[in-house]
Design an enzyme around this catalytic site. Structure first.
Site, mmCIF file in Angstrom:
data_model
loop_
_atom_site.group_PDB
_atom_site.id
_atom_site.type_symbol
_atom_site.label_atom_id
_atom_site.label_comp_id
_atom_site.label_asym_id
_atom_site.label_seq_id
_atom_site.Cartn_x
_atom_site.Cartn_y
_atom_site.Cartn_z
ATOM 1 N N GLU A 190 7.755 -29.526 45.606
ATOM 2 C CA GLU A 190 8.645 -30.107 44.581
ATOM 3 C C GLU A 190 9.561 -31.172 45.184
ATOM 4 O OE1 GLU A 190 10.534 -26.798 42.549
ATOM 5 O OE2 GLU A 190 8.811 -26.627 41.219
ATOM 6 N N GLU A 226 1.868 -23.967 40.482
ATOM 7 C CA GLU A 226 2.848 -22.971 40.034
ATOM 8 C C GLU A 226 2.895 -22.975 38.521
ATOM 9 O OE1 GLU A 226 6.851 -23.056 41.618
ATOM 10 O OE2 GLU A 226 6.123 -23.737 43.563
HETATM 11 C C1 BG6 Z 1 9.750 -23.635 41.797
HETATM 12 C C2 BG6 Z 1 9.720 -23.352 43.259
HETATM 13 O O1 BG6 Z 1 10.866 -24.429 41.617
HETATM 14 O O2 BG6 Z 1 9.924 -22.601 40.889
HETATM 15 C C3 BG6 Z 1 9.613 -21.900 43.637
HETATM 16 O O3 BG6 Z 1 8.757 -24.119 43.934
HETATM 17 C C4 BG6 Z 1 10.393 -21.068 42.648
HETATM 18 O O4 BG6 Z 1 10.051 -21.752 44.965
HETATM 19 C C5 BG6 Z 1 9.774 -21.242 41.269
HETATM 20 O O5 BG6 Z 1 10.473 -19.719 42.983
HETATM 21 C C6 BG6 Z 1 10.392 -20.381 40.194
HETATM 22 O O6 BG6 Z 1 11.764 -20.555 40.174
HETATM 23 P P1 BG6 Z 1 12.757 -19.327 40.243
HETATM 24 O O7 BG6 Z 1 14.113 -19.921 40.327
HETATM 25 O O8 BG6 Z 1 12.539 -18.529 39.009
HETATM 26 O O9 BG6 Z 1 12.382 -18.566 41.472
#
Ligand code: BG6
Length: 476
Positions: free
Chosen positions: A180, A373
């Site tokens: 990211e 993701e």
């Molecule tokens: C993304 C990241 O921003 O979202 C992860 O690459 C992160 O590291 C994921 O865990 C989900 O966000 P969060 O804040 O719910 O853990």
């Protein structure tokens, strides 16, 4: 095409600092991400507004132990294998390889750990997809050089990456340089080990650090292909298109401007040069970074092979300063979209936005994409055996996989694979909580660090196994 391509890479994604723990074992050094506490100070630490250069007694630091994957990875990878994963996206902790970041020689114990882990993946036919830096910067480099503010970081990152490419050239094929990368503008301590002093020109420093990361990414893409021409090098964007709040052209323009803050990064990574809109804006505002003549050559000659991104939600923008109904969402706050439902953490749920974002990226670049993701952070209520009936998670993933399928089969988007975020519960990057769970596998651990760390399967475990087994044909 009626379904996903035959070799589609299904799997899950994690990050070292959110799951490994063992923060000071086998020679590992201290990293920026270790110092992000839970609670109300977390955000200010991640954004670099509050200095946190050492642990203190008032805060709890969940990354220190994570979910103890450092010691339990064999069990976890066995469970991923049981679900039929074709790919496992994970990250390497820089400070396991170079504990301080500027040493001459790498730490053999760190390299051996990842070699064992990759071998374990291959035992189950799982292809590793490795993020070289997932919000991860040695604290020694933060303290000595100011993190990615400094151009010297390019050399340290080059050395670190070269060691990885040489050691793992026969074990890893897919690499991502920075997780990211656009997050550097919103959470610079997390994204680049940058914190601020009172008189700092924050925007200028952020774009300087971003330039260093972009050049470093191109440089290691070059080196990767020299070491193994089969390597596939990708960038990684926090994705999600921005909608105008209304069809007022002013709102449409505002949405475009906000999208450009993100697409600036992929424009450079993929096209190999600063887009005209960015040159103009950065020059106008006096933010254009200091550069060396060879930077532009590197960017031009070594673009990425594929584009990866995270997608949790779309965003909304308005030109009207009165409209201030913010909602939460992956560090990047957005306006509340009245047409969408939201998660318990206020992240808006928009499967069609996923298809829209996939199409935007493919229309813009015509390069293969990789969704690395996607998922729903939710409160789970396990029974006495740790079983969770997580129908809400299944519903979220089903609708998103369907939207992704539409993008591939109806729109012709070239997509390499899909890894859900957090196939096993892990520490939240945004909040530090364990209770914000994404996994198919439940981990017995709470927000205060209590619990047995025992793993157990949720209902979604068998559901995802079936999705993979049928290559996305059966989603019910
Ligand atoms: C993304 C990241 O921003 O979202 C992860 O690459 C992160 O590291 C994921 O865990 C989900 O966000 P969060 O804040 O719910 O853990």
């Amino acid at each position: 095409m009626t379904g996903f391509p035959e070799n589609f890479l299904w799997g899950g994604a994690t990050a070292a600092n959110q799951c490994e723990g063992a923060w000071n074992e086998d020679g590992r050094g201290l990293a920026n991400v270790d110092l992000a506490p839970t609670g109300s100070d977390r955000r200010a630490v991640l954004t670099g507004e509050q200095k946190m250069l050492a642990f203190d007694d008032e805060h709890y630091y969940p990354a220190k132990e994570g979910i103890d994957m450092y010691h339990r990875y064999k069990e976890d990878i066995r469970l991923f294998g049981e679900m039929g994963f074709k790919v496992y996206r994970m990250s390497i902790a820089w400070t396991r390889i170079f504990p301080k970041g500027d040493e001459e020689e790498p730490n053999e114990k760190g390299l051996q750990f990842y070699e064992d882990l990759f071998n374990e993946c291959h035992r189950y036919g799982i292809e590793p997809l490795v993020t070289i830096s997932h919000f991860d910067c040695p604290m020694h480099l933060v303290n000595t050089y100011g993190g990615w503010r400094s151009r010297k970081m390019i050399d340290f990152f080059e050395k670190y990456s070269r060691v990885l490419f040489e050691r793992f050239k026969n074990l890893v094929k897919y690499w991502l340089t920075f997780n990211e990368i656009n997050m550097i503008l919103h959470a610079p301590f997390m994204g680049a080990g940058v914190y601020f002093e009172a008189n700092d020109s924050r925007e200028k420093i952020k774009y300087q650090a971003a330039h260093h990361e972009l050049v470093a990414s191109a440089l290691v893409t070059k080196i990767a292909h020299e070491i193994n021409p089969d390597f596939q090098m990708g960038c990684m964007l926090a994705g999600g298109d921005t909608y105008p709040m209304t069809c007022d052209p002013k709102d449409v323009w505002q949405a475009k401007l906000e999208d450009r803050n993100n697409y600036f990064f992929t424009d450079v990574h993929v096209r190999g040069y600063y887009p005209a809109y960015a040159v103009k804006e950065l020059e106008r505002k006096g933010l254009f970074p200091e550069t060396q003549p060879e930077d532009f050559q590197l960017l031009k000659e070594y673009p990425v092979d594929f584009i990866s991104f995270s997608y949790y939600s779309s965003r909304c923008a308005s030109a009207d300063p009165e409209i201030s109904k913010l909602t939460d969402g992956n560090v990047l706050a957005s306006l509340k979209n009245p047409y969408l439902e939201a998660s318990e953490w206020g992240w808006q749920i928009d499967p069609l936005g996923f298809r829209i974002t996939l199409n935007t990226l493919y229309d813009r670049y015509q390069k293969p994409l990789f969704v690395v993701e996607n998922g729903l952070g939710a409160v789970d209520k396990p029974d006495e055996n740790g079983y969770v009936e997580d129908n809400y998670r299944i519903a979220y993933l089903r609708s998103h996989i369907q939207a992704m399928k539409d993008a591939v089969t109806l729109d012709g988007v070239d997509l390499l694979g899909y890894t859900t975020w957090g196939p096993i519960d892990l520490v939240s990057a945004g909040t530090g909580e364990m209770s914000k769970r994404y996994g198919f596998i439940y981990v017995d651990r709470d927000d205060q660090g209590m619990g047995s760390l025992k793993r157990s399967k949720k209902k979604s475990f068998d559901w995802y196994k079936q999705v993979i087994a049928t290559n996305g044909e059966v989603l019910n």
